[in-house]
Design a protein around this motif. Structure first.
Motif, PDB file in Angstrom:
ATOM      1  N   LYS A  69       4.668   6.755 -37.277  1.00  0.00           N
ATOM      2  CA  LYS A  69       3.769   6.320 -36.212  1.00  0.00           C
ATOM      3  C   LYS A  69       3.200   4.935 -36.499  1.00  0.00           C
ATOM      4  CE  LYS A  69       2.511  10.686 -34.078  1.00  0.00           C
ATOM      5  NZ  LYS A  69       1.421  11.518 -33.530  1.00  0.00           N
ATOM      6  N   ASN A  70       2.938   4.642 -37.768  1.00  0.00           N
ATOM      7  CA  ASN A  70       2.470   3.303 -38.119  1.00  0.00           C
ATOM      8  C   ASN A  70       3.536   2.260 -37.821  1.00  0.00           C
ATOM      9  OD1 ASN A  70      -0.041   4.154 -39.003  1.00  0.00           O
ATOM     10  ND2 ASN A  70       0.567   4.320 -41.151  1.00  0.00           N
ATOM     11  N   ALA A  71       4.784   2.596 -38.122  1.00  0.00           N
ATOM     12  CA  ALA A  71       5.882   1.660 -37.852  1.00  0.00           C
ATOM     13  C   ALA A  71       6.029   1.418 -36.349  1.00  0.00           C
ATOM     14  CB  ALA A  71       7.183   2.211 -38.432  1.00  0.00           C
ATOM     15  N   LEU A  72       5.907   2.487 -35.561  1.00  0.00           N
ATOM     16  CA  LEU A  72       6.014   2.344 -34.109  1.00  0.00           C
ATOM     17  C   LEU A  72       4.855   1.523 -33.547  1.00  0.00           C
ATOM     18  CD1 LEU A  72       7.112   5.990 -33.245  1.00  0.00           C
ATOM     19  CD2 LEU A  72       8.519   3.921 -33.064  1.00  0.00           C
ATOM     20  N   ALA A  73       3.657   1.755 -34.078  1.00  0.00           N
ATOM     21  CA  ALA A  73       2.494   0.988 -33.619  1.00  0.00           C
ATOM     22  C   ALA A  73       2.656  -0.486 -33.960  1.00  0.00           C
ATOM     23  CB  ALA A  73       1.218   1.544 -34.247  1.00  0.00           C
ATOM     24  N   THR A  74       3.203  -0.764 -35.143  1.00  0.00           N
ATOM     25  CA  THR A  74       3.441  -2.154 -35.530  1.00  0.00           C
ATOM     26  C   THR A  74       4.464  -2.810 -34.616  1.00  0.00           C
ATOM     27  OG1 THR A  74       2.930  -1.653 -37.841  1.00  0.00           O
ATOM     28  CG2 THR A  74       4.209  -3.647 -37.406  1.00  0.00           C
ATOM     29  N   LEU A  75       5.520  -2.087 -34.286  1.00  0.00           N
ATOM     30  CA  LEU A  75       6.526  -2.624 -33.375  1.00  0.00           C
ATOM     31  C   LEU A  75       5.920  -2.931 -32.007  1.00  0.00           C
ATOM     32  CD1 LEU A  75       9.446  -3.319 -32.642  1.00  0.00           C
ATOM     33  CD2 LEU A  75       9.782  -0.906 -32.068  1.00  0.00           C
ATOM     34  N   ALA A  77       2.833  -3.619 -31.349  1.00  0.00           N
ATOM     35  CA  ALA A  77       1.943  -4.769 -31.484  1.00  0.00           C
ATOM     36  C   ALA A  77       2.733  -6.068 -31.512  1.00  0.00           C
ATOM     37  CB  ALA A  77       1.105  -4.629 -32.752  1.00  0.00           C
ATOM     38  N   ILE A  78       3.870  -6.064 -32.197  1.00  0.00           N
ATOM     39  CA  ILE A  78       4.723  -7.255 -32.243  1.00  0.00           C
ATOM     40  C   ILE A  78       5.230  -7.602 -30.850  1.00  0.00           C
ATOM     41  CG2 ILE A  78       6.944  -8.133 -33.077  1.00  0.00           C
ATOM     42  CD1 ILE A  78       6.453  -6.512 -35.646  1.00  0.00           C
ATOM     43  N   GLN A  79       5.671  -6.589 -30.115  1.00  0.00           N
ATOM     44  CA  GLN A  79       6.178  -6.824 -28.767  1.00  0.00           C
ATOM     45  C   GLN A  79       5.094  -7.351 -27.841  1.00  0.00           C
ATOM     46  OE1 GLN A  79       7.759  -2.887 -28.054  1.00  0.00           O
ATOM     47  NE2 GLN A  79       9.823  -3.479 -28.663  1.00  0.00           N
ATOM     48  N   HIS A  80       3.894  -6.760 -27.935  1.00  0.00           N
ATOM     49  CA  HIS A  80       2.792  -7.221 -27.092  1.00  0.00           C
ATOM     50  C   HIS A  80       2.406  -8.660 -27.420  1.00  0.00           C
ATOM     51  CE1 HIS A  80       1.444  -2.783 -26.437  1.00  0.00           C
ATOM     52  NE2 HIS A  80       2.384  -3.144 -25.604  1.00  0.00           N
ATOM     53  N   THR A  81       2.356  -8.966 -28.712  1.00  0.00           N
ATOM     54  CA  THR A  81       1.982 -10.312 -29.126  1.00  0.00           C
ATOM     55  C   THR A  81       3.008 -11.333 -28.655  1.00  0.00           C
ATOM     56  OG1 THR A  81       0.836  -9.462 -31.075  1.00  0.00           O
ATOM     57  CG2 THR A  81       1.466 -11.786 -31.106  1.00  0.00           C
ATOM     58  N   ALA A  82       4.273 -11.014 -28.817  1.00  0.00           N
ATOM     59  CA  ALA A  82       5.320 -11.927 -28.385  1.00  0.00           C
ATOM     60  C   ALA A  82       5.282 -12.143 -26.877  1.00  0.00           C
ATOM     61  CB  ALA A  82       6.689 -11.387 -28.805  1.00  0.00           C
ATOM     62  N   ARG A 270       1.380  10.169 -19.851  1.00  0.00           N
ATOM     63  CA  ARG A 270       2.130  10.193 -21.105  1.00  0.00           C
ATOM     64  C   ARG A 270       3.513   9.562 -20.973  1.00  0.00           C
ATOM     65  NH1 ARG A 270       0.298  13.436 -25.164  1.00  0.00           N
ATOM     66  NH2 ARG A 270      -1.468  14.792 -24.704  1.00  0.00           N
ATOM     67  N   ASP A 271       4.003   9.411 -19.757  1.00  0.00           N
ATOM     68  CA  ASP A 271       5.357   8.907 -19.599  1.00  0.00           C
ATOM     69  C   ASP A 271       5.394   7.385 -19.759  1.00  0.00           C
ATOM     70  OD1 ASP A 271       4.088   8.206 -17.300  1.00  0.00           O
ATOM     71  OD2 ASP A 271       5.372   9.332 -15.943  1.00  0.00           O
ATOM     72  N   GLN A 272       6.549   6.814 -19.591  1.00  0.00           N
ATOM     73  CA  GLN A 272       6.732   5.387 -19.832  1.00  0.00           C
ATOM     74  C   GLN A 272       5.882   4.551 -18.879  1.00  0.00           C
ATOM     75  OE1 GLN A 272      10.995   5.103 -19.427  1.00  0.00           O
ATOM     76  NE2 GLN A 272      11.296   5.238 -21.637  1.00  0.00           N
ATOM     77  N   GLN A 273       5.403   3.419 -19.396  1.00  0.00           N
ATOM     78  CA  GLN A 273       4.557   2.520 -18.624  1.00  0.00           C
ATOM     79  C   GLN A 273       5.160   1.123 -18.661  1.00  0.00           C
ATOM     80  OE1 GLN A 273       0.947   2.924 -20.777  1.00  0.00           O
ATOM     81  NE2 GLN A 273       0.771   5.108 -20.386  1.00  0.00           N
ATOM     82  N   SER A 274       4.846   0.335 -17.633  1.00  0.00           N
ATOM     83  CA  SER A 274       5.361  -1.020 -17.557  1.00  0.00           C
ATOM     84  C   SER A 274       4.708  -1.893 -18.627  1.00  0.00           C
ATOM     85  CB  SER A 274       5.088  -1.608 -16.169  1.00  0.00           C
ATOM     86  OG  SER A 274       3.697  -1.877 -16.030  1.00  0.00           O
ATOM     87  N   PRO A 275       5.328  -3.025 -18.989  1.00  0.00           N
ATOM     88  CA  PRO A 275       4.701  -3.942 -19.954  1.00  0.00           C
ATOM     89  C   PRO A 275       3.315  -4.396 -19.531  1.00  0.00           C
ATOM     90  CG  PRO A 275       7.009  -4.505 -19.650  1.00  0.00           C
ATOM     91  CD  PRO A 275       6.690  -3.457 -18.621  1.00  0.00           C
ATOM     92  N   ALA A 276       3.108  -4.608 -18.233  1.00  0.00           N
ATOM     93  CA  ALA A 276       1.796  -5.049 -17.761  1.00  0.00           C
ATOM     94  C   ALA A 276       0.738  -3.968 -17.987  1.00  0.00           C
ATOM     95  CB  ALA A 276       1.875  -5.415 -16.280  1.00  0.00           C
ATOM     96  N   VAL A 277       1.096  -2.709 -17.722  1.00  0.00           N
ATOM     97  CA  VAL A 277       0.161  -1.605 -17.942  1.00  0.00           C
ATOM     98  C   VAL A 277      -0.129  -1.450 -19.423  1.00  0.00           C
ATOM     99  CG1 VAL A 277      -0.157   0.899 -17.744  1.00  0.00           C
ATOM    100  CG2 VAL A 277       0.820  -0.390 -15.830  1.00  0.00           C
ATOM    101  N   ARG A 278       0.911  -1.528 -20.251  1.00  0.00           N
ATOM    102  CA  ARG A 278       0.706  -1.400 -21.697  1.00  0.00           C
ATOM    103  C   ARG A 278      -0.185  -2.520 -22.236  1.00  0.00           C
ATOM    104  NH1 ARG A 278       6.378  -0.365 -21.877  1.00  0.00           N
ATOM    105  NH2 ARG A 278       6.700  -2.390 -22.874  1.00  0.00           N
ATOM    106  N   ALA A 282      -3.804  -1.796 -23.933  1.00  0.00           N
ATOM    107  CA  ALA A 282      -4.076  -2.198 -25.310  1.00  0.00           C
ATOM    108  C   ALA A 282      -5.325  -3.071 -25.392  1.00  0.00           C
ATOM    109  CB  ALA A 282      -2.875  -2.939 -25.881  1.00  0.00           C
ATOM    110  N   ARG A 283      -5.476  -3.976 -24.440  1.00  0.00           N
ATOM    111  CA  ARG A 283      -6.652  -4.854 -24.441  1.00  0.00           C
ATOM    112  C   ARG A 283      -7.932  -4.059 -24.186  1.00  0.00           C
ATOM    113  NH1 ARG A 283      -5.868 -10.819 -21.912  1.00  0.00           N
ATOM    114  NH2 ARG A 283      -4.315 -11.579 -23.373  1.00  0.00           N
TER     115      ARG A 283
END
Length: 291
Positions: A69-75, A77-82, A270-278, A282-283
């Motif tokens: 779960k830590n690895a997934l959270a890090t991934l 975060a990387i995607q959101h930051t990019a 719980r299902d998939q969300q768009s990048p804008a929603v994610r 997160a913010r």
């Protein structure tokens, strides 16, 4: 080892079965089963006990799960930051909030999104908490800030922002201006509370039911501010959350026997969300964590 294998493994644990995980991730059950088995072969450890009706973690699985779960959270975060750096996030977000919401970090984050990501179209909708939950479940809203008691509806994920006991809000010097109270101490007083469908009202009603008391409300309103102004003027005792006494001369007296706490939380499906929603989720979670 690939990230999607860790994601499938974590989803099976969260949902309790391969079928439920497949439905959540919109992937075939056989695909998830194959990839989790491949992960187990690569690690040379059995992570899941499949012998019962509900999938259980093995000791090795219990050790691996938090790391996965830590690895997934890090991934994520990387995607959101990019995405933020490239200003590539676009889309539509339908955000709900409880009526009369005035939480500065929430409003600041909503206002800031339009400045930093002009490609995101944001719409904001007010309503009571039960309605907002049903709208998020149905897909009419993507996210919502709600008040609730107990747990949210199945199918929703909630990030708890505030979790605090109920209190009786009275003017200073009122006969009930004490160190603490019980719900039965409010008998004979006019009760002011939020409207049906709100988290505080649900917490009050559930607490009264637990104690066998009548959950009577003499005056209800959709906004805590209205109830505070009424309490200031001697209209009755306002049953609100412990942090609600905002006003000169008001006291919030803890109701120590209230069985259910009032919660404020950010909900999403719980299902998939768009990048804008994610991104907005997160913010908001980051901003509200310190509120």
């Amino acid at each position: 080892m690939e990230m999607h294998q860790l994601r499938y493994f974590a989803a099976v644990v969260d949902e309790g079965s391969f079928t439920a995980a497949a439905n959540r991730l919109h992937v075939s059950q056989s695909g998830i089963s194959t990839q989790v088995a491949k992960l187990e072969r690569e690690l040379d450890q059995q992570l899941l006990d499949r012998s019962g009706r509900r999938v259980q973690l093995t000791p090795a699985g219990e050790a691996v799960l938090p790391l996965a779960k830590n690895a997934l959270a890090t991934l994520d975060a990387i995607q959101h930051t990019a995405a933020e750096f490239a200003d590539a996030v676009r889309g539509r977000v339908r955000l709900g909030m409880i009526t009369g919401c005035s939480i500065p970090p929430f409003l600041d984050t909503v206002a800031d999104l339009g400045r930093t990501h002009p490609g995101i179209e944001l719409s904001l909708h007010e309503g009571h908490s039960e309605l907002l939950q049903s709208q998020v479940l149905s897909g009419a809203l993507d996210l919502a800030l709600i008040g609730y008691a107990g747990e949210v509806s199945p199918g929703l994920e909630a990030t708890v922002v505030i979790d605090e006991p109920l209190a009786a809000v009275v003017p200073a010097g009122h006969p009930l201006d004490r160190a603490e109270l019980q719900l039965q101490d409010l008998r004979g007083e006019k009760i002011l509370c939020l409207s049906a469908g709100t988290g505080i009202r649900a917490a009050y009603e559930r607490s009264c039911a637990h104690l066998g008391l009548d959950a009577r409300v003499d005056i209800d309103a959709s906004s805590p501010v209205a109830l505070l102004r009424l309490a200031e003027r001697g209209a009755g005792v306002a049953v609100l959350s412990a942090s609600s006494a905002q006003g000169a001369g008001l006291r919030a007296v803890p109701l120590t026997d209230a069985a259910t706490y009032a919660r404020l939380g950010l909900i999403a499906r719980r299902d998939q969300q768009s990048p804008a929603v994610r991104l907005l989720r997160a913010r908001l979670r980051k901003a509200l964590a310190g509120s």
